[in-house]
Design an enzyme around this catalytic site. Structure first.
Site, PDB file in Angstrom:
ATOM      1  N   SER A 142    -100.970  -2.108  31.607  1.00 11.47           N
ATOM      2  CA  SER A 142    -102.027  -1.253  31.075  1.00 11.47           C
ATOM      3  C   SER A 142    -102.945  -0.867  32.226  1.00 11.47           C
ATOM      4  O   SER A 142    -102.990  -1.565  33.253  1.00 11.47           O
ATOM      5  CB  SER A 142    -102.834  -2.029  30.029  1.00 11.47           C
ATOM      6  OG  SER A 142    -104.015  -1.336  29.669  1.00 11.47           O
ATOM      7  N   TYR A 155    -107.133  -9.656  26.801  1.00  9.98           N
ATOM      8  CA  TYR A 155    -106.178  -8.566  27.084  1.00  9.98           C
ATOM      9  C   TYR A 155    -106.193  -8.220  28.571  1.00  9.98           C
ATOM     10  O   TYR A 155    -105.144  -8.090  29.204  1.00  9.98           O
ATOM     11  CB  TYR A 155    -106.571  -7.361  26.228  1.00  9.98           C
ATOM     12  CG  TYR A 155    -105.610  -6.192  26.263  1.00  9.98           C
ATOM     13  CD1 TYR A 155    -104.582  -6.091  25.335  1.00  9.98           C
ATOM     14  CD2 TYR A 155    -105.753  -5.164  27.199  1.00  9.98           C
ATOM     15  CE1 TYR A 155    -103.709  -5.009  25.344  1.00  9.98           C
ATOM     16  CE2 TYR A 155    -104.892  -4.082  27.217  1.00  9.98           C
ATOM     17  CZ  TYR A 155    -103.877  -4.002  26.285  1.00  9.98           C
ATOM     18  OH  TYR A 155    -103.018  -2.928  26.298  1.00  9.98           O
TER      19      TYR A 155
HETATM   20  P1  NAD Z   1     -98.099  -1.244  18.578  1.00 12.45           P
HETATM   21  O1  NAD Z   1     -99.039  -2.134  17.829  1.00 12.45           O
HETATM   22  O2  NAD Z   1     -97.849   0.134  18.075  1.00 12.45           O
HETATM   23  O3  NAD Z   1     -96.700  -1.957  18.764  1.00 12.45           O
HETATM   24  C1  NAD Z   1     -96.618  -3.309  19.118  1.00 12.45           C
HETATM   25  C2  NAD Z   1     -95.214  -3.804  18.873  1.00 12.45           C
HETATM   26  O4  NAD Z   1     -95.183  -5.219  19.157  1.00 12.45           O
HETATM   27  C3  NAD Z   1     -94.754  -3.658  17.420  1.00 12.45           C
HETATM   28  O5  NAD Z   1     -93.372  -3.384  17.401  1.00 12.45           O
HETATM   29  C4  NAD Z   1     -95.022  -5.055  16.840  1.00 12.45           C
HETATM   30  O6  NAD Z   1     -94.227  -5.361  15.702  1.00 12.45           O
HETATM   31  C5  NAD Z   1     -94.645  -5.897  18.024  1.00 12.45           C
HETATM   32  N1  NAD Z   1     -95.161  -7.268  17.945  1.00 12.45           N
HETATM   33  C6  NAD Z   1     -96.420  -7.666  17.614  1.00 12.45           C
HETATM   34  N2  NAD Z   1     -96.489  -9.004  17.617  1.00 12.45           N
HETATM   35  C7  NAD Z   1     -95.251  -9.450  17.962  1.00 12.45           C
HETATM   36  C8  NAD Z   1     -94.679 -10.745  18.136  1.00 12.45           C
HETATM   37  N3  NAD Z   1     -95.407 -11.875  17.962  1.00 12.45           N
HETATM   38  N4  NAD Z   1     -93.369 -10.843  18.476  1.00 12.45           N
HETATM   39  C9  NAD Z   1     -92.619  -9.726  18.647  1.00 12.45           C
HETATM   40  N5  NAD Z   1     -93.115  -8.478  18.499  1.00 12.45           N
HETATM   41  C10 NAD Z   1     -94.406  -8.348  18.163  1.00 12.45           C
HETATM   42  O7  NAD Z   1     -98.670  -1.222  20.083  1.00 12.45           O
HETATM   43  P2  NAD Z   1     -98.496  -0.160  21.259  1.00 12.45           P
HETATM   44  O8  NAD Z   1     -99.766   0.597  21.401  1.00 12.45           O
HETATM   45  O9  NAD Z   1     -97.226   0.592  21.163  1.00 12.45           O
HETATM   46  O10 NAD Z   1     -98.458  -1.162  22.502  1.00 12.45           O
HETATM   47  C11 NAD Z   1     -97.274  -1.526  23.145  1.00 12.45           C
HETATM   48  C12 NAD Z   1     -97.622  -2.089  24.518  1.00 12.45           C
HETATM   49  O11 NAD Z   1     -98.275  -1.100  25.298  1.00 12.45           O
HETATM   50  C13 NAD Z   1     -98.568  -3.289  24.463  1.00 12.45           C
HETATM   51  O12 NAD Z   1     -98.188  -4.251  25.437  1.00 12.45           O
HETATM   52  C14 NAD Z   1     -99.901  -2.683  24.816  1.00 12.45           C
HETATM   53  O13 NAD Z   1    -100.767  -3.623  25.395  1.00 12.45           O
HETATM   54  C15 NAD Z   1     -99.472  -1.622  25.817  1.00 12.45           C
HETATM   55  N6  NAD Z   1    -100.441  -0.549  26.009  1.00 12.45           N
HETATM   56  C16 NAD Z   1    -100.854   0.198  24.953  1.00 12.45           C
HETATM   57  C17 NAD Z   1    -101.780   1.202  25.174  1.00 12.45           C
HETATM   58  C18 NAD Z   1    -102.287   2.084  24.064  1.00 12.45           C
HETATM   59  O14 NAD Z   1    -103.259   2.801  24.294  1.00 12.45           O
HETATM   60  N7  NAD Z   1    -101.677   2.069  22.894  1.00 12.45           N
HETATM   61  C19 NAD Z   1    -102.274   1.444  26.469  1.00 12.45           C
HETATM   62  C20 NAD Z   1    -101.824   0.657  27.511  1.00 12.45           C
HETATM   63  C21 NAD Z   1    -100.892  -0.339  27.264  1.00 12.45           C
END
Ligand code: NAD
Length: 260
Positions: A142, A155
């Site tokens: 991130s 985080y």
């Molecule tokens: P999201 O909530 O849409 O998806 C998260 C996924 O992780 C889902 O498939 C969920 O079922 C799964 N998950 C949650 N707990 C779990 C567990 N205990 N075991 C297995 N799977 C599990 O989130 P997202 O926004 O797509 O984020 C995905 C990644 O990208 C994360 O690591 C997040 O930190 C990173 N990220 C997101 C953003 C943003 O703005 N959305 C920005 C930078 C980084």
């Protein structure tokens, strides 16, 4: 060993992970999906992607907060497809709180899922990749792996840790054809970010538009969300031969947030 490359994408039932899994399948890889959600909805995602692309798509519901489950995700994928060539560590959660009130169990959960699960899956996949002299590990970190924001202590700590792990794995795999890199996205409008909007509206007495423009996109000079497709395309590139000299990199995809 299968003729096609095989990928595991953690947290791929939603958001960024789902987009990455779809892109890797469209690039011709067999894919293991992972994550939580409604069983029928996940099965539809799985079967639709298999039908569209012609590759094999399987689902594994491992809970990546547990070491055994996380390592089992990889070993089961190896058993099903013969090998794991591409590992994308994407699963992650967020909790927003001042340090003095930060719930102890939320800290532990975020460190487990956002940091330790990447160690567990890499640990399970690494020997096979090195033995086959080819592997690609992509960690979805991130912008918060590079800079901090208040109230996101766990985080930010976990994502900074992911970049350290990425560098170490890059060095350990370098001579054996294994590459490990991290992508550092800015804000992407996924369920993870959607979930923060109502609380922030309440906490700051703001409208949805104000939260988006003045809070979420405040640091993002383009004033645009990063798209899931952008992250998926970069991930596919990082698995390609053209990316062979990317190793240990933290690649920003944040519209300029972290250059300020
Ligand atoms: P999201 O909530 O849409 O998806 C998260 C996924 O992780 C889902 O498939 C969920 O079922 C799964 N998950 C949650 N707990 C779990 C567990 N205990 N075991 C297995 N799977 C599990 O989130 P997202 O926004 O797509 O984020 C995905 C990644 O990208 C994360 O690591 C997040 O930190 C990173 N990220 C997101 C953003 C943003 O703005 N959305 C920005 C930078 C980084």
């Amino acid at each position: 060993m299968g003729a096609r490359k095989a990928a595991v994408v953690t947290g791929s039932t939603s958001g960024i992970g789902l987009g990455i899994a779809q892109a890797l399948a469209r690039a011709g890889m067999d894919v293991t999906l992972n994550g939580f959600g409604d069983a029928a909805a996940i099965e539809k995602i799985r079967s639709d992607l298999a039908a569209e692309t012609g590759v094999e798509v399987r689902y594994d519901g491992a809970n990546l907060m547990k070491a055994e489950d996380a390592m089992g995700l990889v070993t089961r994928a190896e058993a099903a497809f013969g090998q794991v060539d591409v590992l994308v560590n994407n699963a992650g959660i967020q909790h927003v709180s001042p340090i003095e009130d930060f719930p102890l169990e939320k800290w532990d959960q975020i460190i487990a899922l956002n940091l330790s699960s990447s160690f567990w899956t890499i640990r399970a996949a690494f020997a096979g990749m090195k033995a086959r002299k080819w592997g690609r590990i992509v960690n979805i970190a991130s912008a918060h792996g590079l800079v901090a924001s208040p109230f996101k202590g766990a985080y930010v700590a976990a994502k900074h840790g992911v970049l350290g792990l990425t560098k170490t794995v890059a060095l350990e795999g370098a001579k054996d054809g294994v590459r490990c890199n991290a992508i550092c996205p800015g804000y992407v409008l996924t369920p993870l970010v959607e979930g923060q909007i109502p609380d922030t509206m309440k906490a700051r007495g703001m409208t949805r538009e104000q939260v988006i423009n003045d809070v979420l996109l405040a640091a993002q000079p383009t004033k645009e969300f990063v798209k899931v497709e952008d992250i998926a395309a970069l991930t596919v590139f990082l698995t390609s031969e053209a990316a062979n000299q990317f190793n240990g990199a933290a690649i920003s995809l944040d519209g300029g947030w972290t250059v300020q």
